[in-house]
Enzyme design. Structure first.
Site, short mmCIF file in Angstrom:
data_model
loop_
_atom_site.label_atom_id
_atom_site.label_comp_id
_atom_site.label_asym_id
_atom_site.label_seq_id
_atom_site.Cartn_x
_atom_site.Cartn_y
_atom_site.Cartn_z
N ARG A 31 -2.56 11.45 5.78
CA ARG A 31 -2.74 10.08 6.25
C ARG A 31 -2.25 9.09 5.22
O ARG A 31 -2.48 9.26 4.02
CB ARG A 31 -4.23 9.84 6.54
CG ARG A 31 -4.55 8.41 6.89
CD ARG A 31 -5.98 8.23 7.30
NE ARG A 31 -6.95 8.31 6.22
CZ ARG A 31 -7.13 7.38 5.28
NH1 ARG A 31 -6.36 6.30 5.24
NH2 ARG A 31 -8.06 7.54 4.36
N GLN A 90 -7.31 15.35 2.96
CA GLN A 90 -6.68 14.50 1.96
C GLN A 90 -7.52 14.34 0.69
O GLN A 90 -8.71 14.03 0.77
CB GLN A 90 -6.45 13.11 2.55
CG GLN A 90 -5.86 12.12 1.53
CD GLN A 90 -5.36 10.87 2.21
OE1 GLN A 90 -6.10 9.94 2.44
NE2 GLN A 90 -4.10 10.86 2.57
N LEU A 131 -14.55 6.22 -4.96
CA LEU A 131 -13.18 5.78 -4.73
C LEU A 131 -12.85 4.49 -5.48
O LEU A 131 -13.63 3.54 -5.49
CB LEU A 131 -13.02 5.53 -3.23
CG LEU A 131 -11.60 5.21 -2.79
CD1 LEU A 131 -10.73 6.44 -2.96
CD2 LEU A 131 -11.61 4.78 -1.34
N ARG A 150 -0.48 9.60 -0.76
CA ARG A 150 -1.58 10.15 -1.54
C ARG A 150 -1.43 11.63 -1.88
O ARG A 150 -1.79 12.06 -2.97
CB ARG A 150 -2.89 9.93 -0.78
CG ARG A 150 -3.27 8.47 -0.75
CD ARG A 150 -4.47 8.23 0.12
NE ARG A 150 -4.79 6.80 0.10
CZ ARG A 150 -5.70 6.24 0.90
NH1 ARG A 150 -6.37 6.98 1.77
NH2 ARG A 150 -5.94 4.95 0.81
N HIS A 177 -11.30 13.14 0.27
CA HIS A 177 -11.44 11.80 0.84
C HIS A 177 -11.43 11.75 2.36
O HIS A 177 -12.25 11.06 2.95
CB HIS A 177 -10.30 10.94 0.29
CG HIS A 177 -10.35 9.50 0.70
ND1 HIS A 177 -11.45 8.71 0.43
CD2 HIS A 177 -9.46 8.70 1.32
CE1 HIS A 177 -11.21 7.49 0.90
NE2 HIS A 177 -10.03 7.47 1.46
N PHE A 215 0.85 -1.19 0.00
CA PHE A 215 0.00 0.00 0.00
C PHE A 215 0.88 1.23 0.00
O PHE A 215 2.04 1.17 0.43
CB PHE A 215 -0.92 0.00 1.24
CG PHE A 215 -2.37 0.07 0.89
CD1 PHE A 215 -3.08 -1.05 0.51
CD2 PHE A 215 -3.06 1.29 0.93
CE1 PHE A 215 -4.41 -0.98 0.17
CE2 PHE A 215 -4.39 1.37 0.61
CZ PHE A 215 -5.08 0.23 0.22
#
Lengths: 581, 233
Positions: free
Chosen positions: A396, A242, A254, A288, A354, A116
């Site tokens: 985050r 974010q 998403l 991100r 988000h 990730f």
């Protein structure tokens, strides 16, 4: 009608449900109030995974997870909180498995793990398989599993009770008042109920609906955040919001980072994997904020697809089997909402609002704090997206929202169970519900005026256009009077539905007011932070400035607009360094 | 293009009963039915009432009867419906509270009745329980359920016998009965062997057709029935 409980939980997403479970298991009389049914909560929309350094495939350590979280947050993360997050991620994920969560499995039958964004081995060397997952519906399975356990434990739910005010005993928060309960509007019949309690947890989620393009549910309107603010709790780090890089164009739905975790590429108009220019080491698995900015840069340079404002997410090389087994839901979203077959065609994507890194400030045990000295607000707790511990700092990392709500939802429940012992129920005025009753009545009785839906749409436009991925003094300074004008219009709103049964017209009007509070504190906090850090990217101040801004913003409600104060960042193991990937 | 959106409206504080109201709505072919409902609510009549939350088919709030089939309003595009006249009504077989909102309490009570939680004996191990990918795949399909009630409220057996536990609750039970970690199958099968349990299913397949998550519901019901037969031998 009034009811008494020892503990109240507002919101039935992952944080609220885990806290409820802890309280029920400790034998504390507890009620959960939710404006939805619990299984509708937005935790259920989380897709890709939940990170924990289990090391089921390769070496991994919670210290590495902690480092990634701190660096991902551009060193605004409180490091004592990041340590708790990374350590307890491991036991909470194992506990979820014990509760029955259907994780995907390795060939040996262990919990499966995948890569990730921003999660690395050995302090940034390269990607690591840390995200535990259940296909691409990990949040759905977490929400279901926790709700199942709450049913088993006999937790009492008040479904479709919308909390519209918080109650305090001994004055407001600033005067040392103690949380005493909530006022809830029963959606089925419009009756207001006072719920009295010794301890109250806010677990109401985020407020992404203040942006036009968002992955957030319609219900994410910052209810708990705005109510706390109105009673004197400062809001922390509101300037950090974010934008997830891969939202469906136009809709914002998403498409999980898991698509890139499993090997998906981002391509510009010429087919180039443009992340090589922005994060040569991690490529598509950069954090991100960085990937969203890279997409904006590509679009500005005319390299968007067909010169337009989007790029491609390409998973065609992953093959049908992998996509059907590990990414079935996002493949379905692409087919349903874009009419595209992701197994054979690239998918148009653009950044989507988000996640709120900011929110209600708390200590490591979810107790709400009200100033830079960390003074505790007695009886009031917050966990999940509405809270700011701060584990996410300025940005985050993917999956850490789920880790946050598990770890700190659990801590909230345990702390509340300890705190209720020996406490008496607070005093409540007989007319405690009257202020909010009057506010709701004023909306209902106004014969004509402004449309709340119009105000919400105008707010979403100004926030998207002026307070989005890239910001400048000019954009932010122009946004502030526009938000204030919307607040002024909000004072004259009018609704069509004058009834008492399931009046969503009235409740949505109330929610627009919450979004306006969230937006105003966001803009004011963003204007004052003259640096670029994490998700707060100022083109007029492109560098991070640790000398002047290595601190958390606190925004207090005040006459004439939010008053700002600052709180130091807790640094333990990792001194701030330049952030490259 | 203009769409003729017909909505079955009912306000218990004003109307004697449900009645159709027609709205001419401007729509793109790619608009979802939920977009059209929002257009009416925000531009024509704020009193129009429906549930919705996530807006992309994972929370289960906005199941309703659209052109005669139970679907999620946020998942169905105008172009998929193939015509410019669209009718929207509340889920059938459930008490209507207002407009498109039905009373879900009975539905959730049935869900809770099948013991929808992992049942195990003894303390768990210090790490995760082991489960092979094959064992995990055995119940994958029924983990997708979002409790939207599209299946149960499309079932003629449920319309005829409102005490029937219904497809959604059986799906939830299936998810545990076929989970290798669970030890509560006996209790659940006992509950579902009741006269209002699985035997009410007449394999009409409406549930499978209605499921927005593509779960093979009728198959799951038959697997539970077979497990009951096997157990009682």
């Amino acid at each position: 009608m009034d009811q008494d409980f020892d503990a109240l939980i507002v919101g039935a997403g992952g944080a609220g449900l885990w806290a409820a479970l802890e309280l029920a298991q400790a034998g504390v009389p507890t009620a959960v109030l939710t404006k939805l049914y619990p299984t509708r909560s937005h935790t259920g929309a989380a897709q890709g995974g939940v990170c924990a350094a289990l090391g089921n495939y390769e070496e991994d350590h919670w210290e590495w997870h902690m480092f990634d979280t701190v660096k991902g947050g551009d060193y605004l993360t409180d490091q004592d909180a990041a340590e708790v997050l990374a350590r307890e991620a491991i036991e909470t994920v194992i506990e979820l498995e014990h509760m029955g969560l259907p994780f995907n499995r390795t060939p040996e039958g262990k919990i499966d793990q995948r890569r990730f964004g921003g999660h690395t081995r050995n302090f940034g060397e390269g990607p690591v398989r840390r995200a535990c997952f259940a296909a691409d519906r990990t949040g759905h399975m977490i929400l279901q599993t926790l709700y199942q356990q709450c049913i088993k434990a006999g937790v009492q739910f008040f479904d479709e009770y919308q909390v519209v005010d918080l109650l305090f005993d001994g004055g407001e928060v600033g005067a040392g008042g103690r949380a005493a309960g909530v006022v809830a509007y029963r959606i089925a019949d419009g009756e207001l109920h006072a719920f009295r309690a010794k301890v109250v947890l806010l677990a109401t989620g985020g407020f992404g609906r203040m942006f036009r393009i968002t992955s957030n549910a319609w219900s994410l309107t910052g209810d708990g955040v705005a109510l706390a603010y109105r009673h004197g709790v400062p809001l922390q780090d509101m300037e950090f919001f974010q934008f997830h890089p891969t939202g469906i164009v136009g809709l914002g739905i998403l498409l999980s980072e898991a698509a890139r975790g499993e090997g998906g590429y981002l391509r510009n108009d010429s087919g180039e994997r443009f992340m090589a220019r922005y994060a040569p080491n991690l490529m598509e698995l950069g954090p991100r904020d960085l990937v969203s900015r890279a997409i904006y840069q590509e679009v500005r340079a005319g390299r968007g697809i067909g010169g337009k404002d989007y790029v491609y997410l390409d998973i065609t090389h992953l093959g049908r089997k992998m996509i059907e087994e590990k990414l079935p839901d996002i493949a379905d979203f692409v087919r349903t909402y874009q009419g595209i077959e992701p197994i054979t065609e690239p998918v148009p994507i653009q950044p989507t609002a988000h996640y709120a890194m900011g929110g209600i400030p708390t200590d490591l045990n979810a107790r709400v704090i009200r100033d830079a000295d960390r003074t505790i607000v007695a009886g009031l707790y917050a966990a999940g997206e509405c809270a700011c511990v701060s584990v996410h700092g300025a940005n985050r990392l993917g999956t850490n929202s789920l880790v946050d709500l598990l770890v700190f939802g659990r801590r909230a429940g345990r702390q509340m169970a300890r705190d209720v012992r020996g406490l008496e129920l607070p005093d409540l005025d007989r007319d405690a519900i009257e202020p909010v009753r009057a506010e709701l009545r004023a909306i209902s009785e106004r014969p004509s005026g402004e449309s709340p839906a119009r105000i919400r749409a105008d707010l979403a436009d100004v926030m998207m256009d002026n307070v989005g991925v890239y910001r400048t003094e000019e954009l932010l300074a122009a946004a502030l009077p526009r938000v204030r004008a919307l607040q002024e219009r909000y004072g004259r709103i009018h609704i069509d539905d004058k009834g008492t049964v399931f009046n969503t017209d009235l409740l949505e009007a109330r929610e627009v007011g919450y979004l306006l509070d969230c937006a105003e504190t966001t803009v004011v906090s963003a204007l004052a932070r003259k640096e670029s850090r994490g998700a707060h990217a100022r083109e007029d101040y492109p560098e991070r400035d640790d000398v002047n801004y290595l601190s958390h913003t606190l925004a207090y409600q005040a006459e004439g607009g939010p008053r700002l104060a600052y709180k130091p960042v807790t640094i333990t193991r990792f001194q701030p360094k330049p952030r490259t990937y | 293009m203009q769409v003729d959106l017909r909505i079955l409206r009912y306000d218990p504080e004003r109307d004697a009963g449900p009645h159709w109201v027609s709205y001419s709505v401007e729509a793109e072919p790619t608009d979802r039915v939920l977009d059209l409902l929002h257009r009416v609510k925000y531009e024509v009549d704020g009193a129009l009432t429906f549930r919705r939350s996530c807006g992309h088919g994972v929370c289960g709030s906005d199941a309703m009867l659209i052109n005669g089939r139970n679907r999620l309003a946020c998942r169905i595009r105008v172009e998929q419906l193939g015509r410019r006249r669209i009718s929207v009504a509340p889920l059938p077989g459930l008490p209507v509270i207002k407009d498109l909102v039905v009373d879900m309490d009975g539905f959730f009570a049935k869900y809770r009745s099948v013991q929808p939680f992992l049942i195990t004996d003894g303390p768990p191990p210090s790490r995760e329980r082991r489960q092979s990918p094959e064992e995990r795949a055995r119940y994958d399909d029924t983990t997708k359920c979002i409790l939207c009630a599209a299946c149960t409220s499309s079932c003629p057996s449920f319309w005829a016998q409102p005490d029937y536990v219904g497809p959604a609750a059986i799906v939830q039970a299936h998810r545990f009965i076929f989970d290798s970690r669970d030890e509560g199958a006996d209790e659940r099968l006992e509950i579902l062997a009741d006269q209002d349990g699985v035997w009410r299913c007449r394999t009409i397949f409406n549930c499978t057709d209605a499921c927005p998550r593509g779960i093979e519901i009728t198959r799951a019901i038959l697997e539970v029935s077979a497990a009951i037969v096997e157990r009682h031998g």
